[in-house]
Design an enzyme around this catalytic site. Structure first.
Site, short mmCIF file in Angstrom:
data_model
loop_
_atom_site.label_atom_id
_atom_site.label_comp_id
_atom_site.label_asym_id
_atom_site.label_seq_id
_atom_site.Cartn_x
_atom_site.Cartn_y
_atom_site.Cartn_z
N LYS A 1 -12.53 -4.34 5.25
CA LYS A 1 -13.75 -5.14 5.08
C LYS A 1 -14.73 -4.45 4.12
CE LYS A 1 -13.31 -7.28 9.64
NZ LYS A 1 -13.84 -7.36 11.01
N SER B 1 -14.57 -11.63 14.23
CA SER B 1 -15.45 -10.90 13.32
C SER B 1 -16.69 -11.69 12.90
CB SER B 1 -14.68 -10.49 12.06
OG SER B 1 -13.62 -9.64 12.41
N VAL C 1 0.82 -1.21 0.00
CA VAL C 1 0.00 0.00 0.00
C VAL C 1 0.85 1.26 0.00
CG1 VAL C 1 -1.98 -1.10 1.09
CG2 VAL C 1 -0.19 -0.11 2.52
#
Length: 831
Positions: free
Chosen positions: A770, A727, A408
């Site tokens: 997400k 999660s 990134v």
């Protein structure tokens, strides 16, 4: 001949006489070369010693530093008045005297108590008046005696004495013969090693055949203490005396061998030093002829460089001290090179060498936008830092830690910051570092010692305020060599790094003006004390639009330049770029996308080199031909067609992913089965979901007998991939509730959140990753804990376009939103 030669000769004389090698031995009196020749005759047999008659009144001569033994001839220098009178009177009569050793040789006028009680009767062989006025007598021992009574002290000592008999073993006994042989061999070794004994003594000693005389001769002439010789004299048994003498000789031989070894080593060292001195003198002469000593020039050059450095007085004093030490060392020694390397390191370190920061904030914003698309939060943080520096002119640099999935732009961001600030750029990879010395350096006393990588990197940068990227700080190892993460505490703490101590440099260095930027994929593996000292900034993944922009603006031009292809020779439309991103990459970053574009550019470079025809404006068919069939299918939700199938959201180290959970039932005994390579946390979430639904079955209008008569199977597809984390809590509840009620899940819905046994929905992390995964899968509705609302508000609005968020507090709200109201036709019936 002089007295020294005379005395050495006398030591041999008794051997010759005793062994009857000569009948007469002549000895010069040292007056001149025409002096009278004095005959010295000795035919005394060793066997007649015990029968030698001792006078009733025996004159006693005290001996200072020696002990006389029977059969042995010794020269004695007489100096005391009493002794001179005794010698002169006795010499005119029978020449028989008794000799006793003094207990303390320092006493000039000994009393009866100062003399040993056992001595040797002797005969004066000759009295010599020396040229310097002193008197020397040559005496031969006859028989041992013990003082019975001291008769008088004036004008000299007279005593009544009793003769002592020696116990002599049979000379044919093997043990005694071996003992005598050992004595002779050891004495010969001592003569060979001793510089004080003449070499002729070895010849004489080899020819001694009488065992008693051999023992007495060695005892008298050995370099033992007076008390040790006296102890030998007092032993009546000849074999015991020989045994004790052997012990003394063994000790003496060991001492001589040790002294000899030391002398040999010292002589070698002295010879080596003299040789080195001569060589150094020659080298200096040659060097002077050639224009001077290189080492001296080197020292002078370093001193001049030191004067130009901007270091503190403490560093300057330490440098001068070490330089003076270098001047005293021999350039040929190993320590010289160690000291020289140390001083060179001190000179190379950028003490107080700072580059000027560029405070043009508009320029900085432009540079950051040019190099990186997106990352608005991080860019704002850098601009804030520049703004504070511009106002305050001085500021302790904060420690920024950029964490997020690979690719990134965390590491490359450091280069952009350095360019924006006009600072030098340094990167240090910490992945796999497991030795504390990598950070703090080695002690310079060790062979091959080096400063730590912090100081080494600053040397390369030649600046004391660079942008310093600590890459992969979460992958630091730990071993028996120490804990590098703990060593980094001093580096990354603004309160401590003003005086950073490197073990090699041994001088404090100020790191407070270095802008440290740490990078990590996850902060979970970073030690808590180290994590506490850093300002954590999450660098999330990119959405498809951002990846298209990054590929068009940065990645493709870079690959074209790297492969020698002009930008007019390859055209990729935004639509085609989107096709590549969606079908050939699946990551949060752009590293895989960069490799994919490189593959495309390489194929074009091949066409150009072979002069083959190709379409400059590529199509989807061209991409398929170059990259092969579609690598990744676009993720789709699977929650519409069957009850019990739910779409969840998960976070991974490479970004977000959608997670499917499937549930089914079969007749049985109420057993719960979990498959799909689940971790402990997900198994606990499934157990919690089942427990909650059992306790709230009436609210859900589920017949409680289902839990007793039906087995439930929960499966998470892709079982080969390990899955764990909190999660999937609400996803498990919705899947089981959908199964038990036979109500389908809403279309285009995904969810994430943890649950409690009371039905509360807890917040989770990785929200942005997400959301990106949900957008990739075409999902429009996302269900989250109400406490995650703050995370959504921090995300850029462009990421949220096309998404609807549902915030819940408890499980009932989740079920209300997730499950469709109408029941399916084939509702489950219980028996």
């Amino acid at each position: 001949m002089d007295l020294k030669i005379l005395l050495q000769y006398n030591l041999l004389k008794n051997i010759f006489v005793k062994e009857k090698l000569f009948d007469t031995l002549y000895m010069a009196s040292d007056i001149d070369e025409h002096a009278e020749i004095i005959p010295i005759i000795s035919d005394e047999d060793d066997d007649t010693a015990d029968t030698f008659e001792i006078p009733a009144a025996l004159p006693i001569l005290p001996l200072k530093n020696t002990v006389l033994f029977p059969g042995v001839i010794l020269p004695i220098a007489v100096g005391r008045e009493k002794s001179l009178r005794l010698i002169r009177e006795v010499y005119q009569k029978d020449r028989i005297i008794g000799t006793l050793a003094q207990k303390d040789p320092e006493i000039e006028n000994p009393t009866d108590a100062d003399l040993y009680r056992i001595g040797t009767v002797a005969q004066i062989v000759k009295m010599l008046e020396m040229p310097d006025g002193s008197t020397t007598i040559i005496i031969q021992g006859k028989r041992r005696f013990r003082i019975v009574e001291m008769i008088t002290e004036d004008p000299y000592y007279m005593a009544r004495a009793k003769g002592l008999t020696e116990q002599k073993p049979d000379t044919e006994v093997k043990e005694f013969k071996a003992l005598v042989g050992s004595l002779k061999d050891m004495a010969l070794k001592i003569i060979k090693l001793s510089p004080n004994l003449p070499s002729e003594a070895s010849f004489a000693l080899k020819n001694i055949e009488s065992p008693s005389f051999l023992v007495n001769f060695i005892s008298s002439n050995g370099e033992f203490k007076v008390e040790e010789k006296q102890k030998l004299l007092e032993i009546d048994d000849l074999q015991k005396r020989a045994n004790h003498l052997l012990e003394l000789l063994s000790r003496e031989l060991q001492m001589m061998e040790l002294k000899n070894d030391i002398q040999v080593k010292v002589r070698k060292e002295i010879d080596q030093q003299q040789r080195e001195f001569l060589l150094q003198t020659q080298i200096r002469t040659i060097q002077n002829e050639l224009g001077g000593n290189p080492s001296e020039k080197e020292v002078e050059e370093m001193r001049n460089k030191g004067k130009e450095k901007k270091w503190s007085k403490e560093v300057a004093d330490a440098f001068e001290k070490e330089l003076t030490k270098l001047q005293r060392l021999n350039p040929m020694s190993a320590e010289y090179s160690v000291q020289l390397n140390y001083l060179q390191t001190i000179l190379d370190i950028p003490w107080n060498d700072y580059t000027d920061d560029n405070f043009d904030l508009k320029r900085a914003i432009k540079i950051l936008d040019e190099d990186h698309f997106g990352l608005e939060k991080i860019k704002d943080r850098i601009i804030e830092h520049l703004a504070v520096l511009k106002l305050k002119k001085d500021m302790k640099s904060p420690i920024i830690c950029l964490y997020g999935p690979p690719g990134v732009g965390k590491t490359s961001l450091g280069k952009s910051i350095a360019r924006a600030l006009d600072r030098k750029y340094v990167r240090m990879s910490l992945g796999g570092v497991h030795d504390e010395a990598e950070i703090r350096g080695h002690r310079k006393t060790y062979i091959g010692a080096l400063p730590g990588r912090i100081i080494q990197s600053l040397k390369k940068a030649k600046s004391a305020n660079p942008v310093f990227v600590l890459d992969e700080v979460d992958k630091i190892g730990q071993s028996v060599h120490g804990d590098p993460a703990s060593a980094l505490l001093e580096v990354l703490d603004p309160e401590q790094n003003t005086n950073f101590h490197d073990n090699y440099v041994e001088l404090d260095f100020d790191l407070s003006r270095v802008l440290f930027i740490a990078t990590a994929n996850t902060i979970q593996t970073i030690s808590p004390p180290l994590r506490d000292r850093m300002e954590l900034i999450n660098v999330t993944g990119y959405i498809i639009e951002e990846k298209i922009n990054i590929a068009t603006r940065h990645l493709l031009p870079k690959q074209l330049e790297a492969h020698g292809v002009k930008h007019t020779q390859l055209i990729l439309t935004p639509e085609l770029m989107e096709y590549i991103v969606e079908n050939y990459t699946r990551e949060s970053g752009v590293r895989e996308l960069d490799k994919t574009l490189a593959k495309v550019v390489r194929r074009i470079a091949k066409y150009i080199s072979l002069e083959n025809k190709y379409n400059k404006k590529l199509s989807k068919n061209d991409i398929t031909d170059i990259l092969g069939p579609v690598k990744y299918l676009k993720e789709k939700y699977q929650g519409n067609d069957y009850a019990g199938v739910v779409t969840g959201l998960a976070w991974t180290a490479v970004g977000g992913e959608i997670l499917y959970i499937e549930s089914s039932m079969s007749k049985g005994e109420g057993k719960l089965t979990l498959t799909g390579n689940l971790g402990d946390v997900m198994k606990e979430s499934a157990s919690l979901a089942m427990a909650y639904l059992k306790s709230h079955s009436e609210l859900l209008k589920v017949n409680h007998d289902i839990f007793k008569k039906w087995d439930v199977h929960v499966h998470v597809p892709e079982g080969a991939i390990p899955k764990d984390g909190p999660s999937a809590g609400i996803t498990m509840v919705v899947s089981l509730a959908s199964l038990f009620t036979q109500r389908k899940v809403r279309r285009n819905l995904a969810m994430t959140g943890e649950i409690t046994l009371r039905g509360k929905v807890l917040p989770v992390g990785g929200i942005k990753e997400k959301i990106l995964a949900a957008k990739r899968a075409g999902i429009t509705d996302i269900l989250l804990s109400a406490e995650n609302r703050k995370d959504i508000e921090e995300i850029c609005k462009v990421y949220l376009k096309g998404l609807t968020f549902h915030y819940v507090h408890d499980i009932m709200e989740v079920l209300e939103i997730a499950l469709l109201k109408e029941k399916v036709r084939h509702a489950l019936k219980t028996e």
